[in-house]
Design an enzyme around this catalytic site. Structure first.
Site, PDB file in Angstrom:
ATOM      1  N   GLY A 189       5.314   6.413 -55.984  1.00  0.00           N
ATOM      2  CA  GLY A 189       4.057   7.050 -56.375  1.00  0.00           C
ATOM      3  C   GLY A 189       4.007   6.979 -57.886  1.00  0.00           C
ATOM      4  CD  GLU A 190       2.178   6.859 -62.167  1.00  0.00           C
ATOM      5  OE1 GLU A 190       1.667   5.960 -61.482  1.00  0.00           O
ATOM      6  OE2 GLU A 190       2.898   6.634 -63.158  1.00  0.00           O
ATOM      7  CB  SER A 191       8.095   8.572 -61.904  1.00  0.00           C
ATOM      8  OG  SER A 191       7.656   7.804 -62.993  1.00  0.00           O
ATOM      9  CB  CYS A 240       9.090   2.641 -56.206  1.00  0.00           C
ATOM     10  SG  CYS A 240       8.205   1.621 -57.389  1.00  0.00           S
ATOM     11  NE  ARG A 268       7.242   5.665 -65.447  1.00  0.00           N
ATOM     12  CZ  ARG A 268       6.180   6.299 -65.933  1.00  0.00           C
ATOM     13  NH1 ARG A 268       6.207   6.830 -67.122  1.00  0.00           N
ATOM     14  NH2 ARG A 268       5.097   6.386 -65.201  1.00  0.00           N
ATOM     15  CB  ILE A 307       3.760  -1.471 -55.718  1.00  0.00           C
ATOM     16  CG1 ILE A 307       3.567  -2.239 -54.411  1.00  0.00           C
ATOM     17  CG2 ILE A 307       2.415  -0.972 -56.240  1.00  0.00           C
ATOM     18  CD1 ILE A 307       3.085  -1.384 -53.263  1.00  0.00           C
ATOM     19  NE  ARG A 308       1.008   1.168 -60.902  1.00  0.00           N
ATOM     20  CZ  ARG A 308       1.318   2.310 -61.517  1.00  0.00           C
ATOM     21  NH1 ARG A 308       1.608   2.326 -62.789  1.00  0.00           N
ATOM     22  NH2 ARG A 308       1.309   3.427 -60.852  1.00  0.00           N
ATOM     23  CG  HIS A 331       7.071   0.518 -52.359  1.00  0.00           C
ATOM     24  ND1 HIS A 331       6.664   1.833 -52.385  1.00  0.00           N
ATOM     25  CD2 HIS A 331       6.992   0.079 -53.629  1.00  0.00           C
ATOM     26  CE1 HIS A 331       6.335   2.180 -53.603  1.00  0.00           C
ATOM     27  NE2 HIS A 331       6.522   1.122 -54.391  1.00  0.00           N
ATOM     28  CD  GLU A 362       7.471   2.794 -48.942  1.00  0.00           C
ATOM     29  OE1 GLU A 362       8.654   2.402 -48.972  1.00  0.00           O
ATOM     30  OE2 GLU A 362       6.764   2.884 -49.954  1.00  0.00           O
TER      31      GLU A 362
HETATM   32  N1  GLN Z   1       4.933   2.781 -61.861  1.00  0.00           N
HETATM   33  C1  GLN Z   1       5.286   3.974 -61.155  1.00  0.00           C
HETATM   34  C2  GLN Z   1       6.000   4.962 -62.068  1.00  0.00           C
HETATM   35  O1  GLN Z   1       6.369   4.627 -63.129  1.00  0.00           O
HETATM   36  C3  GLN Z   1       6.147   3.667 -59.965  1.00  0.00           C
HETATM   37  C4  GLN Z   1       5.387   2.810 -59.002  1.00  0.00           C
HETATM   38  C5  GLN Z   1       5.736   3.024 -57.571  1.00  0.00           C
HETATM   39  O2  GLN Z   1       6.386   3.988 -57.183  1.00  0.00           O
HETATM   40  N2  GLN Z   1       5.264   2.128 -56.761  1.00  0.00           N
HETATM   41  O3  GLN Z   1       6.191   6.063 -61.704  1.00  0.00           O
END
Ligand code: GLN
Length: 195
Positions: free
Chosen positions: A48-50, A80, A111, A140-141, A176, A178
């Site tokens: 997600g977004e850390s 992630c 990141r 993903i990112r 990921h 999942e």
């Molecule tokens: N870019 C996100 C972060 O820095 C991590 C991306 C993800 O969990 N898919 O938190």
């Protein structure tokens, strides 16, 4: 088996579905608060977004109990953003919004190091302990693991790059599982850590 998914932000439903497909319907508790954390035997920490998850760990007062349970041996599968939150060192990029980790994995991560959303990709991952075809890694990112210290063991690679590390029962992946439709990693994690 009572499994938990840290349910603060990110791809929580996909983690829940994957774990339930391996461990059976009803095996998963969504963890939003300390009382729920106290009940689980293993936990997954979704991507997600850390920065957001880090803030919510404080707002929900989950940070300290989570740290204690991990130190007491709770099996954790962190993916992630989840991995970022368990890294000893997060290389600072711009701005004051760096997440605050629970630094149990001896790695340095950077990141978003593969680029932006459009640079997300899929690639074959070699995972120690998995048999058969390489694992389809969905990135993903994703963070990049820049350093693996003596307090962590690399166990997954994409090409020459380390994309999975663990220390005992705490596992961290930059990709990921999942989202891949391949349940082998969830299965392997539960089998290895809970037996
Ligand atoms: N870019 C996100 C972060 O820095 C991590 C991306 C993800 O969990 N898919 O938190």
């Amino acid at each position: 088996m009572k499994l938990g998914v840290l349910a603060l932000q990110g791809d929580v439903p996909e983690h829940r579905t994957s774990l339930e497909r391996v461990a059976g319907p009803g095996s998963v508790t969504l963890v939003h608060r300390p009382a729920e954390l106290a009940e689980v035997e293993a936990l997954s920490m979704p991507g997600g977004e850390s920065t957001t998850i880090s803030r919510l760990l404080d707002e929900t007062r989950l940070r300290d109990p989570l740290r204690s349970r991990i130190e007491e041996g709770l099996p954790v599968l962190a993916t992630c953003a989840g991995l970022i939150l368990l890294s000893r060192e997060i290389e600072t990029v711009a701005g004051p919004r760096d997440p605050v980790p629970i630094p149990v994995l001896d790695v340095t991560v950077r990141r978003n190091d593969y680029g932006r959303q459009r640079d997300s990709f899929e690639g074959p991952v070699e995972v120690n302990g998995l048999t058969g075809a390489k694992f389809p890694g969905v990135f993903i990112r994703a963070p990049r693991i820049l350093r693996v210290g003596p307090g962590a063991e690399a166990f997954a690679w994409q090409g020459k790059e380390v994309v999975g590390v663990r220390r005992g029962r705490v596992w961290g992946l930059t990709f990921h599982p999942e989202l891949s439709g391949d349940l082998r990693l969830f299965d392997h994690f539960l089998e290895s850590t809970l037996g």
